[in-house]
Design a protein around this motif. Structure first.
Motif, short mmCIF file in Angstrom:
data_model
loop_
_atom_site.label_atom_id
_atom_site.label_comp_id
_atom_site.label_asym_id
_atom_site.label_seq_id
_atom_site.Cartn_x
_atom_site.Cartn_y
_atom_site.Cartn_z
N ASN A 1 23.13 -1.07 18.84
CA ASN A 1 24.44 -0.87 18.23
C ASN A 1 25.00 0.41 18.81
OD1 ASN A 1 23.87 -3.08 16.73
ND2 ASN A 1 23.99 -2.07 14.74
N LEU A 2 26.20 0.34 19.35
CA LEU A 2 26.82 1.49 19.98
C LEU A 2 27.38 2.47 18.95
CD1 LEU A 2 28.81 -0.25 22.85
CD2 LEU A 2 26.90 1.35 23.15
N SER A 3 27.28 3.75 19.25
CA SER A 3 27.96 4.75 18.44
C SER A 3 29.44 4.75 18.80
CB SER A 3 27.37 6.14 18.70
OG SER A 3 27.66 6.55 20.03
N GLN B 1 33.64 3.20 26.46
CA GLN B 1 32.99 3.12 27.77
C GLN B 1 32.45 1.72 28.05
OE1 GLN B 1 29.80 5.93 28.24
NE2 GLN B 1 29.16 5.11 30.23
N TYR B 2 32.03 1.01 26.99
CA TYR B 2 31.32 -0.25 27.19
C TYR B 2 32.07 -1.49 26.70
CZ TYR B 2 27.17 2.42 28.42
OH TYR B 2 26.28 3.26 29.05
N ASP C 1 34.37 -3.23 27.83
CA ASP C 1 34.65 -4.24 28.85
C ASP C 1 33.39 -4.76 29.52
OD1 ASP C 1 37.42 -4.07 28.43
OD2 ASP C 1 37.57 -2.33 29.76
N ASN C 2 32.23 -4.28 29.07
CA ASN C 2 30.95 -4.73 29.60
C ASN C 2 30.68 -6.17 29.16
OD1 ASN C 2 27.93 -5.10 29.63
ND2 ASN C 2 28.01 -3.02 30.46
N GLY C 3 30.11 -6.97 30.02
CA GLY C 3 29.82 -8.37 29.69
C GLY C 3 28.84 -8.53 28.55
N ASP C 4 28.05 -7.51 28.25
CA ASP C 4 27.07 -7.57 27.16
C ASP C 4 27.68 -7.14 25.82
OD1 ASP C 4 25.23 -8.31 29.04
OD2 ASP C 4 24.25 -6.35 29.17
N PHE C 5 28.91 -6.67 25.83
CA PHE C 5 29.53 -6.11 24.62
C PHE C 5 29.90 -7.22 23.64
CE2 PHE C 5 33.17 -4.72 22.09
CZ PHE C 5 32.72 -3.50 21.59
#
Length: 547
Positions: free
Chosen positions: A275-277, A283-284, A286-290
């Protein structure tokens, strides 16, 4: 009530060196060296995960937190379990209901404990009665589920052996209700209703459930290792009645508190779900894993109604209205959370006509700063004070300090007569202070125990175990009692809506936000079920694609 103490972060690649050394990723100097020892990827169906805190308890009679609930629900099983989309029969193979809806007769499967002994009806009778004998946090769940005599036992008017549960024989359990409830299957998925083997529990004495070896298991997995404050390990349970459905062979859990450490582990392919802070979302995103996920956990301000100033309705209402909730979720949290202006969150429950609960009741106590200032001035006059000083108690979990600082700044700026002192404490201490009502104002969290608005509405009855602030309104208590006995779905739903309105007419609490999750997850993790209530996850159907 499910008191979610932390966010579950699931990961994939097995870090063999870390397992052998009992690593704690939170110790930064050790992290780098242990990670370098961990280049070997375990083959097969292995899932690794990080958890932000230790397991507080593995005794289902005492469990009251999200971490414990998730572990207990994966290593044990009750009459029902949470399925992939709804409750389903588990240890019970059949649930026969009497014509009046008051008696449920459960037939048990040929299930076994991990020591080879059969799971029997007596195991349920013993465990359920033990919740009352141990004054467990969730004894009130039996009352919510309309189990016969639960209310009287809680009041000390009847003995625990009069609870409406009876073993007719080794494989037949009879449960008697005070009123029919269509939600019984949902309630019975909750860990408080898990069985326990009396002989084993009593043989362990005070050591019961303190270590992995001091427990018995009847679920899809067993807890094979538990290194306190460092890690624990699940292994597939070969004795489980439905073992053929379980694909994972092993799940390793590491206690990792730092957001930066979790992100580093993801970036270096040591873990596969985090889980991202809020600081990392942009930053993430647009990442395919998001993945952005909605959640049903709510955060709110709990007021001590015994406090000289906070016992005043107008002061509480002013605090609720005097800060920018949307700016908080957009700038401080930045993780998909949404501002909350009620008790029941959006997207959690729909009426019999298919309308969302939150949409039906709308935003409650939402107004201008100027209106908040008017309420505050009126409240000060009513309590005979020129100013108010309060302490805001907050769990010392990363990110909470930012919310507390934002709230302090907003309140002191918009209500100049109010002074807020922040008190950071460990999670368990915060809960203890709440229970003892030794606080002024506290940031609390609540995750649903079952998928029905009553999981939120039922919290605030007079002297309820979840109340923890001495709020009391006879009208509120009365409507909750009516809800529990109303069988007409439309009438019941309207009463749930009305109950929430009463709570906010009293300005009993101040909602903060509905949690959202910003997740990075690699695409080869399949079948990991996220639950909107009860335990966060079920591992029973999870697998690692390609293994």
């Amino acid at each position: 009530m499910k008191n979610r103490l932390s966010i579950k972060l699931f990961v994939l690649i097995a870090v063999v060196g870390m397992l052998l050394t009992g690593c704690n990723f939170d110790k930064s100097k050790e992290t780098d060296s242990k990670a370098s020892e961990s280049e070997t990827t375990a083959a097969g169906q292995v899932l690794n995960m990080v958890e932000a805190s230790e397991i507080p308890t593995m005794d289902s009679a005492h469990a009251h937190d999200n971490v414990s609930f998730t572990v207990l629900s994966n290593v044990n099983e009750g009459l029902y379990r949470l399925g992939e989309d709804k409750p389903e029969l588990a240890i019970a193979s059949d649930d026969q209901v009497s014509e009046d809806g008051l008696v449920h007769t459960f037939t048990l499967r040929d299930a076994k404990w991990s020591n080879g002994e059969p799971v029997t009806a007596d195991d349920f009778v013993y465990a359920w009665q033990r919740v009352f004998n141990e004054t467990g946090h969730y004894a009130s769940m039996f009352e919510t589920a309309n189990i016969l005599h639960a209310s009287e036992i809680l009041k000390g008017e009847k003995s625990v052996d009069e609870l409406g549960v009876k073993a007719l024989d080794e494989k037949t359990l009879e449960v008697t209700l005070t009123a029919p409830t269509a939600l019984l299957g949902q309630y019975l998925t909750f860990p408080t209703f898990l069985p326990q083997n009396q002989e084993f529990v009593e043989s362990q004495g005070n050591k019961y459930a303190l270590e992995a070896s001091e427990l018995l298991y009847n679920g899809p997995f067993v807890l094979s290792e538990w290194k306190h404050d460092e890690s624990w390990k699940y292994e597939k349970n070969p004795e489980y009645w439905d073992a053929v459905s379980v694909k994972l062979e092993e799940i390793n859990v590491f206690v990792v508190k730092e957001d930066a450490t979790q992100l580093n582990l993801y970036e270096t392919n040591k873990v596969d779900i985090i889980n991202l802070s809020s600081a990392s979302v942009d930053q993430y995103k647009d990442n395919g894993d998001f993945i952005a996920l909605a959640d049903s956990e709510i955060f709110f301000l709990r007021f001590n109604h015994n406090h000289e100033a906070l016992g005043n309705e107008n002061i509480r209402r002013a605090i609720d209205m005097s800060w920018d909730k949307k700016a908080h979720v957009d700038t401080i949290l930045n993780n998909g959370s949404s501002a909350l202006y009620g008790l029941v969150p959006k997207g959690f429950s729909v009426s019999p006509d298919g309308e969302d609960f939150r949409e039906l009741n709308g935003d409650l106590n939402a107004d201008t700063i100027e209106k908040a200032q008017e309420f505050f001035a009126k409240g000060l006059e009513e309590v005979g004070q020129d100013s108010v000083e309060i302490t805001l108690t907050v769990s010392a979990v990363e990110g909470n300090d930012k919310t507390a600082e934002y709230l302090k700044n907003q309140l002191e700026t918009n209500l100049p007569e109010l002074s807020v002192d922040i008190k950071l404490v460990p999670v368990e201490q915060r809960y203890e202070l709440e229970t003892a009502k030794e606080y002024d104002m506290v940031i609390s969290a609540w995750g649903p125990d079952y998928v029905d608005p009553m999981t939120y509405i039922g919290m605030w009855v007079t002297d309820g175990s979840a109340n923890r602030m001495d709020y009391s309104n006879p009208d509120y208590d009365a409507i909750v009692n009516k809800i529990n006995s109303e069988n007409d779905p439309s009438k019941r739903y309207q009463m749930l809506l009305d109950a929430e309105k009463i709570l906010f007419e009293d300005a009993a609490i101040a909602p903060l936000y509905q949690r959202g999750l910003a997740v990075l997850q690699r695409t080869n993790i399949k079948g990991l079920v996220r639950h909107p209530s009860g335990p966060d996850f079920s591992f029973k159907w999870a697998n690692v694609e390609g293994e």
